[in-house]
Design a protein around this motif. Structure first.
Motif, mmCIF file in Angstrom:
data_model
loop_
_atom_site.group_PDB
_atom_site.id
_atom_site.type_symbol
_atom_site.label_atom_id
_atom_site.label_comp_id
_atom_site.label_asym_id
_atom_site.label_seq_id
_atom_site.Cartn_x
_atom_site.Cartn_y
_atom_site.Cartn_z
ATOM 1 N N ILE A 1 0.849 -1.193 0.000
ATOM 2 C CA ILE A 1 0.000 0.000 0.000
ATOM 3 C C ILE A 1 0.888 1.247 0.000
ATOM 4 O O ILE A 1 0.668 2.184 -0.769
ATOM 5 C CB ILE A 1 -0.946 0.013 1.222
ATOM 6 C CG1 ILE A 1 -1.908 -1.184 1.178
ATOM 7 C CG2 ILE A 1 -1.743 1.315 1.262
ATOM 8 C CD1 ILE A 1 -2.751 -1.350 2.441
ATOM 9 N N LEU A 2 1.925 1.248 0.863
ATOM 10 C CA LEU A 2 2.816 2.412 0.935
ATOM 11 C C LEU A 2 3.541 2.642 -0.379
ATOM 12 O O LEU A 2 3.651 3.762 -0.870
ATOM 13 C CB LEU A 2 3.828 2.237 2.073
ATOM 14 C CG LEU A 2 3.247 2.554 3.454
ATOM 15 C CD1 LEU A 2 4.156 2.023 4.556
ATOM 16 C CD2 LEU A 2 3.048 4.060 3.615
ATOM 17 N N SER A 3 4.022 1.553 -0.966
ATOM 18 C CA SER A 3 4.733 1.665 -2.236
ATOM 19 C C SER A 3 3.801 2.261 -3.300
ATOM 20 O O SER A 3 4.191 3.136 -4.081
ATOM 21 C CB SER A 3 5.242 0.264 -2.608
ATOM 22 O OG SER A 3 5.359 0.084 -3.964
ATOM 23 N N GLY A 4 2.522 1.835 -3.286
ATOM 24 C CA GLY A 4 1.537 2.388 -4.226
ATOM 25 C C GLY A 4 1.285 3.868 -3.979
ATOM 26 O O GLY A 4 1.304 4.683 -4.902
ATOM 27 N N LEU A 5 1.086 4.228 -2.711
ATOM 28 C CA LEU A 5 0.817 5.636 -2.376
ATOM 29 C C LEU A 5 1.995 6.526 -2.767
ATOM 30 O O LEU A 5 1.823 7.609 -3.322
ATOM 31 C CB LEU A 5 0.556 5.787 -0.869
ATOM 32 C CG LEU A 5 -0.764 5.210 -0.338
ATOM 33 C CD1 LEU A 5 -0.791 5.252 1.182
ATOM 34 C CD2 LEU A 5 -1.954 5.974 -0.899
ATOM 35 N N LEU A 6 3.213 6.059 -2.496
ATOM 36 C CA LEU A 6 4.407 6.872 -2.781
ATOM 37 C C LEU A 6 4.633 6.991 -4.290
ATOM 38 O O LEU A 6 5.041 8.041 -4.788
ATOM 39 C CB LEU A 6 5.635 6.267 -2.081
ATOM 40 C CG LEU A 6 5.541 6.229 -0.540
ATOM 41 C CD1 LEU A 6 6.677 5.422 0.065
ATOM 42 C CD2 LEU A 6 5.501 7.638 0.050
#
Length: 444
Positions: free
Chosen positions: A18-23
């Motif tokens: 999720i973090l990788s997607g958001l960033l």
């Protein structure tokens, strides 16, 4: 691999993805690596052969269970609240176009030895066998207060400041008994233990509102949704999303050693003799074990069955919450069941989980009250895993480490960790005012 990245993410667990997607969506240059040759880390999804290898040291599951690849057994099974934060995050990144959701049939609570449907509205309160006649009327009044409550409109507060009044005081005002408070706090507001009683009531009221709004969303028997083929679909959907924004994914990268400069700040990650430079690292606890501490462990039983959980109206997907007080525990126990209706097992088969924060070293005995509610099982596996949290100072070393997954069978606590990490990494608060109808592919 000798390039420089804004962020390197280690591990393809749900939080990391999720973090990788958001960033990536924010325009950062992201490299995402995993030492395993599969997506998902601790929160991966296993087929039958993989399940047997993990728990039975064999690659030959019994033939009567059906085809191995018809199984998608999530190792950290959690339902999503239809209007909850995770769904908002998924819509924000537009990853929903790679996923199909389906409503979950049932939401139940264990009370005085029996499993009951969770009443979520004033009308359901009047019908619920959880309460006697007079208690029902009091509960109905309380539910109406909660439905009408609006933080920004003092007229709806009935003279109480919920940022100061505790949940215990609010409940006392409506004359509700402990039994009613037990299912409201644990099965509607989804608190994991009884500490909420002495905390400001606003949090509990907001959680109850989220439950009721999510329930109304799909007109189903629960406020929850779950992806077809299980949660294993989520990390892969985020990998696709990341690629669209120019992110790079690499699986099967051994070691993944984080490199630091003299000041102790992260400067890159080395794997197979090559170092990728970066300004920040995001990872799960297993990649930086000297920067985390153990905070507990989860005990769980994974079962394959040929029937739904008894007393849940034949629900093919269901959550049952057992509040701590009902078993004399320090925190709740959770039952999760999913089946061929969400394509996680072959026709006629059901996957059930019983999970709890471990309070002993004997999962078989500790989980027995939950396992007993399942009825006959075809196969059962017991497992425990340690939970870790970071102890480093990200502002000094630029390492952002997620907390291990807890025993809950819903996502509310998981996604809060992701959002607080996002804010630490970027200095921004994620805007989650999205159009919720974008995740309605589930309606058949």
């Amino acid at each position: 691999m000798d390039e420089e990245y804004d962020v390197i993410v280690l591990g393809t667990g749900l939080k990391e993805c999720i973090l990788s997607g958001l960033l990536s969506v924010d325009g950062l240059k992201v490299l995402h690596m995993d030492r395993n040759d599969y997506y998902g880390g601790e929160s991966t999804s296993l087929n039958l052969i993989q399940l047997w290898k993990k728990f039975r040291n064999s690659d030959k599951p019994p033939i009567h269970l059906g085809s191995s690849r018809d199984y998608n057994v999530d190792m950290v099974p959690k339902f999503m609240m239809a209007n909850g934060t995770l769904v908002r995050v998924l819509i924000h990144t537009d990853v929903t176009k790679y996923l199909y959701f389906k409503a979950v049939d049932g939401s139940f609570v264990f009370n005085k030895g029996k499993v009951h449907k969770v009443p979520a509205t004033d009308m359901e309160a009047l019908k619920s066998p959880l309460m006697g006649m007079f208690e029902k009327r009091r509960a109905r009044k309380f539910f109406i207060y909660v439905q009408d409550y609006n933080e920004n409109d003092p007229k709806t507060h009935e003279g109480m400041d919920l940022t100061r009044v505790t949940t215990r005081e609010l409940i006392a005002k409506y004359g509700l008994d402990d039994n009613t408070m037990d299912f409201i706090g644990h099965a509607l507001a989804l608190h994991r233990d009884d500490r909420f009683l002495d905390e400001p009531a606003q949090d509990t009221v907001k959680r109850m509102k989220l439950y009721a709004e999510s329930l109304a969303r799909f007109q189903g028997g629960s406020p929850y949704i779950y992806p077809l083929y299980g949660l294993g679909e989520l990390p892969q959907a985020f990998a696709r999303l990341s690629a669209v924004y120019g992110g790079t994914y690499m699986l099967n990268k051994p070691e993944c050693k984080v490199e630091f400069n003299e000041e102790g700040q992260v400067i890159g990650v080395t794997s197979e003799g090559e170092t990728a430079k970066c300004k920040k690292v995001v990872c799960d606890p297993s990649y930086l074990p000297n920067k985390v501490r153990k905070i507990g462990k989860v005990a769980r039983a994974i079962c394959i069955m040929s029937h739904p959980i008894p007393n849940t109206n034949d629900s093919h997907s269901v959550q049952v919450i057992i509040p701590q007080k009902q078993l004399g525990r320090k925190s709740d126990m959770y039952l999760f069941c999913c089946s061929y209706s969400h394509n996680v097992a072959p026709k006629g088969k059901f996957i059930a989980f019983v999970s709890a924060e471990a309070e002993t070293d004997q999962p078989e005995i500790e989980l027995k009250p939950g396992v007993d509610l399942l009825g006959p099982v075809d196969e059962i596996f017991y497992d425990t895993y340690d939970r870790y949290e970071p102890v480093n100072e990200p502002s000094l070393d630029n390492c952002f480490i997620s907390t291990s997954y807890d025993a809950t069978t819903h996502f509310e606590s998981t996604v809060l960790d992701v959002l607080s990490m996002y804010t630490m990494i970027t200095g921004k608060v994620l805007d989650l005012s999205v159009d919720l109808s974008a995740a309605s592919a589930a309606e058949e």
